[in-house]
Structures are given as structure tokens and as C-alpha cells.
Design an enzyme around this catalytic site. Structure first.
Site, PDB file in Angstrom:
ATOM      1  N   LEU A 169       0.849  -1.188   0.000  1.00  0.00           N
ATOM      2  CA  LEU A 169       0.000   0.000   0.000  1.00  0.00           C
ATOM      3  C   LEU A 169       0.882   1.234   0.000  1.00  0.00           C
ATOM      4  O   LEU A 169       1.829   1.328   0.797  1.00  0.00           O
ATOM      5  CB  LEU A 169      -0.910   0.013   1.236  1.00  0.00           C
ATOM      6  CG  LEU A 169      -1.705   1.300   1.503  1.00  0.00           C
ATOM      7  CD1 LEU A 169      -2.742   1.522   0.411  1.00  0.00           C
ATOM      8  CD2 LEU A 169      -2.367   1.245   2.878  1.00  0.00           C
ATOM      9  N   SER A 170       0.599   2.170  -0.905  1.00  0.00           N
ATOM     10  CA  SER A 170       1.271   3.460  -0.938  1.00  0.00           C
ATOM     11  C   SER A 170       2.785   3.293  -1.103  1.00  0.00           C
ATOM     12  O   SER A 170       3.233   2.772  -2.116  1.00  0.00           O
ATOM     13  CB  SER A 170       0.910   4.239   0.332  1.00  0.00           C
ATOM     14  OG  SER A 170       1.264   5.585   0.222  1.00  0.00           O
ATOM     15  N   ALA A 171       3.588   3.703  -0.107  1.00  0.00           N
ATOM     16  CA  ALA A 171       5.038   3.525  -0.212  1.00  0.00           C
ATOM     17  C   ALA A 171       5.387   2.048  -0.351  1.00  0.00           C
ATOM     18  O   ALA A 171       6.331   1.692  -1.069  1.00  0.00           O
ATOM     19  CB  ALA A 171       5.733   4.125   1.011  1.00  0.00           C
TER      20      ALA A 171
ATOM     21  N   SER B 160      -1.303  -1.186  -4.571  1.00  0.00           N
ATOM     22  CA  SER B 160      -2.467  -0.450  -4.078  1.00  0.00           C
ATOM     23  C   SER B 160      -2.049   0.977  -3.756  1.00  0.00           C
ATOM     24  O   SER B 160      -1.273   1.209  -2.827  1.00  0.00           O
ATOM     25  CB  SER B 160      -3.039  -1.137  -2.831  1.00  0.00           C
ATOM     26  OG  SER B 160      -4.167  -0.447  -2.354  1.00  0.00           O
TER      27      SER B 160
END
Length: 365
Positions: A145-147, A169
Site C-alpha cells: 500500500l502506498s510507499a 495499491s
């Protein structure tokens, strides 16, 4: 304090984070790994059905900024999926001394190459797990997720021989930024041209180059990582996979979807799923755009952070995508043939009064 009692406390602590009414029968195992680039702690979820008699898949889950292994596990509910499908899940943790917000440092050049930085530490985790558990080498995956999603892209590009598929994601394309300063531009506006970045990702694969299956989730109202980044991830991987397919930039694989399907979560959001095929017509990439969802793991549990239960269940869809793996099996090893071939000459040698045609034949190719 006895080791068994510590394990019970860990399990109870996790269950307190789990969604109400959900109790998992598996086991947490805590470990760490070190190399010349540092050390990282991680937690493994071992499902109750694992017995070591046959090889099982491994899914690496990379949390986002400010998150921990427990938080990410509680929010994504990937352990419940693992319990139902008999695979191991590993949650590496980024310490605050590596990044103040515990983000994976996807934007640093030192962490964008094979054998360097955080990617090398994450692969070291996989390799260490393989020494204790019966892991199927062809079914090791990364999701984030993200980073963490941006780091899963880097893992796919730098270690395609380790990770056969990735889930992204709210992430970004390969080398969307190469410094902290230009990471903010990438987050809000997207990275450089995806075709260019796709070529760079292919080059990063080196001799390990092969197609990598990719599934993307992104919210249409993500104001932390702009939705353009989810589109760029697909375009970048279309270029990377096109080159990995046959070594040529010939558009055998493109970012034009083969199919587009819309759906609705009951009581939740609308979403659109785009599927992208390889030259044989098999799904190589998927993109899920969730309408009105912000920066979140789609369909997760509010027991964790950065989740939105109103979206389609990303963890289930990611496992469904991973488990439908289309990568061909490795070729069989060469046969150790020590019998020399037999050459037949017709007609046999002799004296002839006129010209003749001589035929030569081997008994094997």
C-alpha cells in the site's frame, strides 16, 4: 518469560486488532534479517493448515507510511485469506531510523536496483524464510500500500526471478522519483513518461528479465497518491512486459485493455476493472479503479489504518489474481545422453562404374 507464553501473548495481541468475530487459527512467528545494508524485523503468519509436506506460496505484504506489521495485517485481513488458501504471509517492518514516518524509501536511487538497499533486505527475508519453510519458488509474490506499493513495483523490476507477480495499491511506477524532493511531484502529478520508465524497469531486470503479472488498485479520489499514478503503473508494466516477452519493443503487450467491466459493492462504491492480456490471450495485468475511494486499502477492515470497507475486497482479489498464475513452468533439465549417435551411409563404400547418390542419416536429431 517462556517462549511459548510469549507466543501466546503475541497471538492474543493480534486478535485484539482483528475485526470483531474473526479469529484465525494460524501462528505468528517473529524474526529479523541483516546484511550490509542494515537489518529489518518481520512477522510471518503461518496458517494452521501448513505442515511442511508440500510447497506453499508466500505473499510479502509491504505496509504504508506510519503503519506496522500488526496494523497492516489487521486492516488488510490477508491472514484470513491465507488461512483459507494455505499460504504464508510475511510482513516486513520499516523502522523509524530508516524513515521517520516508517515509509519504504522507494524514491531513493539506492533502493531502486538489484543487490542494493531495501530491495536486497526484502529478498534476504524471502531467502531466510525458505530455509525454515517449504516455499514454492515459482509462487512468491509482493503486495503493498502506498510507499509499500511503490516498493513492490521496485521488487518486480529488480527481482523478477523472485517475485512472479505484484499487487500495487495506491502506488507509483518504477523510478517515479529518484529523490525526496521530486517524490512530492510524483505523488501529486505522476512520474516521468511510463514508456521510458518501463524501459528502465526492463533494463533493471538484467539477465533475470521475464514478464511479471501486475494487479493495481487505486481510488478515484486519492489525494495523497494521485490516481494518475495507478494508470502509469499499468502503462509502465505494459512496456516492461512487452520488452520482457521477446526482447523487442513491438507492442505485443500494451496498456489497451482487452476488457472493461463495471461493478458495485453492495452498500458501497462503484468500481471498474480493466484487464490486459499477453500475446496468448491470458490476463497479464489488471487495474481496479474504485470510484469515490480515497487513499486506502480497498475492502479492508477498520481494525487497521488506511482502509475503506466500502470498496471491493482487494485482499481476496489479489490472491485470486496471484493464484491464477500464467507464467510458464521452467523448462525440464537437459537429459544426460552419453550414447553417441549412429551414422548410416547408403550405399556402402565400394567401386562404381557410374556416379551414385550417397545418403547420410543419423539415428537422432
Amino acid at each position: 518469560m517462556k517462549k511459548g507464553f510469549c507466543l501466546i501473548l503475541f497471538t492474543l495481541a493480534y486478535l485484539c486488532l482483528a475485526a470483531p468475530g474473526q479469529v484465525f487459527a494460524g501462528t505468528w512467528v517473529v524474526d529479523s534479517v541483516s546484511n550490509q545494508f542494515g537489518s529489518r524485523n518481520y512477522k510471518i503468519w503461518v496458517p494452521s493448515s501448513y505442515n511442511g509436506n508440500s510447497s506453499v506460496p508466500l505473499v510479502m505484504m509491504l505496509h504504508g507510511c506510519t503503519q506496522s506489521a500488526d496494523d497492516f495485517a489487521a486492516g488488510t485481513q490477508m491472514n484470513a485469506v491465507a488461512e483459507s488458501n494455505n499460504f504464508l504471509v510475511v510482513y516486513p517492518e520499516q523502522p523509524s531510523n530508516a524513515n521517520q514516518s516508517r515509509c519504504w524509501n522507494w524514491f531513493e536511487s539506492a533502493n531502486q536496483s538489484r543487490g542494493s538497499g531495501e530491495p536486497s533486505l526484502l529478498v534476504a527475508i524471502v531467502n531466510k524464510i525458505k530455509t525454515s519453510y517449504n516455499i514454492d519458488n515459482a509462487r512468491v509474490y509482493a503486495a503493498g500500500l502506498s510507499a509499500g506499493a511503490a516498493m513492490s513495483v521496485i521488487l518486480g523490476a529488480t527481482y523478477p526471478d523472485v517475485f512472479s507477480a505484484i499487487a500495487v495499491s495506491a502506488g507509483l511506477e518504477y523510478k517515479a522519483a529518484t529523490s525526496l524532493n521530486n517524490s512530492f511531484t510524483a505523488l501529486s502529478q505522476g512520474g516521468p513518461n511510463p514508456n521510458q520508465q518501463g524501459t528502465l524497469a526492463f533494463q533493471a531486470m538484467g539477465s533475470a528479465a521475464r514478464k511479471v503479472r501486475v494487479i493495481v488498485f487505486h481510488g478515484s479520489r486519492d489525494f495523497t497518491v494521485n490516481t494518475v499514478n495507478g494508470n502509469q503503473v499499468i502503462s509502465q508494466w505494459a512496456q516492461t512486459n512487452d520488452l520482457a516477452d521477446d526482447g523487442s519493443d513491438n507492442n505485443n503487450i500494451t496498456d489497451t485493455p482487452a476488457s472493461t467491466v463495471s461493478g458495485t459493492v453492495t452498500g458501497g462504491y462503484n468500481f471498474t476493472t480493466f484487464k490486459y492480456n499477453d500475446p496468448n490471450g491470458a490476463t497479464l495485468m489488471e487495474k481496479w479503479i474504485v470510484e469515490n475511494m480515497g487513499h486506502a486499502w480497498s475492502g479492508g477492515s477498520t481494525a487497521g489504518s488506511f482502509v475503506d470497507p466500502k470498496g471491493p475486497k482487494a485482499s481476496n482479489e489479489i490472491w485470486r489474481f496471484f493464484s491464477q498464475q500464467q507464467n510458464p513452468p521452467p523448462p525440464p533439465p537437459p537429459v544426460n545422453d552419453v550414447t553417441p549417435p549412429v551414422l548410416t551411409i547408403s550405399p556402402a563404400g565400394g567401386s562404381f562404374d557410374a556416379s551414385v547418390t550417397v545418403n547420410l542419416a543419423l539415428n537422432e536429431a
